[in-house]
Write a protein that holds these residues in place. Sequence first.
Motif, mmCIF file in Angstrom:
data_model
loop_
_atom_site.group_PDB
_atom_site.id
_atom_site.type_symbol
_atom_site.label_atom_id
_atom_site.label_comp_id
_atom_site.label_asym_id
_atom_site.label_seq_id
_atom_site.Cartn_x
_atom_site.Cartn_y
_atom_site.Cartn_z
ATOM 1 N N PRO A 91 -7.032 -5.752 -6.539
ATOM 2 C CA PRO A 91 -5.973 -5.224 -7.401
ATOM 3 C C PRO A 91 -5.343 -3.972 -6.781
ATOM 4 C CG PRO A 91 -8.139 -5.018 -8.458
ATOM 5 C CD PRO A 91 -8.348 -5.718 -7.155
ATOM 6 N N ALA A 92 -4.076 -3.743 -7.108
ATOM 7 C CA ALA A 92 -3.371 -2.569 -6.590
ATOM 8 C C ALA A 92 -4.070 -1.305 -7.083
ATOM 9 C CB ALA A 92 -1.916 -2.575 -7.050
ATOM 10 N N GLN A 93 -4.088 -0.293 -6.234
ATOM 11 C CA GLN A 93 -4.690 0.982 -6.614
ATOM 12 C C GLN A 93 -3.774 1.711 -7.581
ATOM 13 O OE1 GLN A 93 -5.277 2.972 -2.863
ATOM 14 N NE2 GLN A 93 -7.237 1.966 -2.509
ATOM 15 N N ASP A 94 -4.357 2.627 -8.341
ATOM 16 C CA ASP A 94 -3.538 3.450 -9.229
ATOM 17 C C ASP A 94 -2.568 4.275 -8.402
ATOM 18 O OD1 ASP A 94 -4.894 2.442 -11.376
ATOM 19 O OD2 ASP A 94 -6.052 4.259 -11.782
ATOM 20 N N THR A 95 -1.397 4.476 -8.976
ATOM 21 C CA THR A 95 -0.345 5.201 -8.275
ATOM 22 C C THR A 95 -0.185 6.617 -8.831
ATOM 23 O OG1 THR A 95 0.778 3.098 -7.971
ATOM 24 C CG2 THR A 95 2.076 5.066 -7.538
ATOM 25 N N GLU A 104 2.205 4.396 -14.891
ATOM 26 C CA GLU A 104 1.155 3.589 -14.277
ATOM 27 C C GLU A 104 0.992 2.262 -15.009
ATOM 28 O OE1 GLU A 104 -1.407 2.390 -11.570
ATOM 29 O OE2 GLU A 104 -0.576 4.403 -11.450
ATOM 30 N N ARG A 108 1.856 -1.473 -13.489
ATOM 31 C CA ARG A 108 0.827 -2.506 -13.430
ATOM 32 C C ARG A 108 1.279 -3.759 -14.183
ATOM 33 N NH1 ARG A 108 -3.376 -2.513 -11.099
ATOM 34 N NH2 ARG A 108 -3.570 -0.287 -10.889
ATOM 35 N N PHE A 112 2.945 -5.093 -10.570
ATOM 36 C CA PHE A 112 1.766 -5.475 -9.789
ATOM 37 C C PHE A 112 1.072 -6.719 -10.330
ATOM 38 C CE2 PHE A 112 1.528 -0.641 -9.070
ATOM 39 C CZ PHE A 112 2.475 -0.715 -8.068
ATOM 40 N N ASP A 116 0.786 -10.315 -8.427
ATOM 41 C CA ASP A 116 -0.528 -10.918 -8.172
ATOM 42 C C ASP A 116 -0.614 -12.324 -8.751
ATOM 43 O OD1 ASP A 116 -1.399 -8.641 -6.848
ATOM 44 O OD2 ASP A 116 -2.536 -7.856 -8.564
#
Length: 148
Positions: A91-95, A104, A108, A112, A116
């Motif tokens: 999963p994408a990391q927190d921004t 955020e 997501r 993101f 996905d």
Amino acid sequence: MRISAKGRYALASVVFMAQQHESGEYITILSISEKLGISKIYLEQVFSLLKRGNIVNSIKGAMGGYQLTRMPQQITVLDVLKAVELSLFEPAQDTVSENSPEIEAALRLSAFDVLDKAIHDSLCKVSLLDIVNEAEKHKGEEAIMYYI
């Protein structure tokens, strides 16, 4: 989306194996290396991951080699890439979660997670047999025509 050399070589190798699947014979890394022009040493690393991912099994000895664990129509591109592209499906990391949790959450949910899911859904629809069939369509395109 950028798939690494490891992922591309894994896909090419298992498609080659899928083309030979009907014979029931085990295929050596050396024969795959020679046919596809991929380093034997690199393929050994790739096949270690494919074996761990339950895409291929192996047998040792003079008649040894590798074989697909399932029929080509039962193995998807997603299965192969998940076995060798270890970070591709994380999963994408927190921004900006600490300073702007609302941004955020929006990133997501709106970007993101959607991306996905689209990648997952697309890759699980394509089997090795689909790629083998597509390769067969292109086989004749490379044949040299001689006219007398």
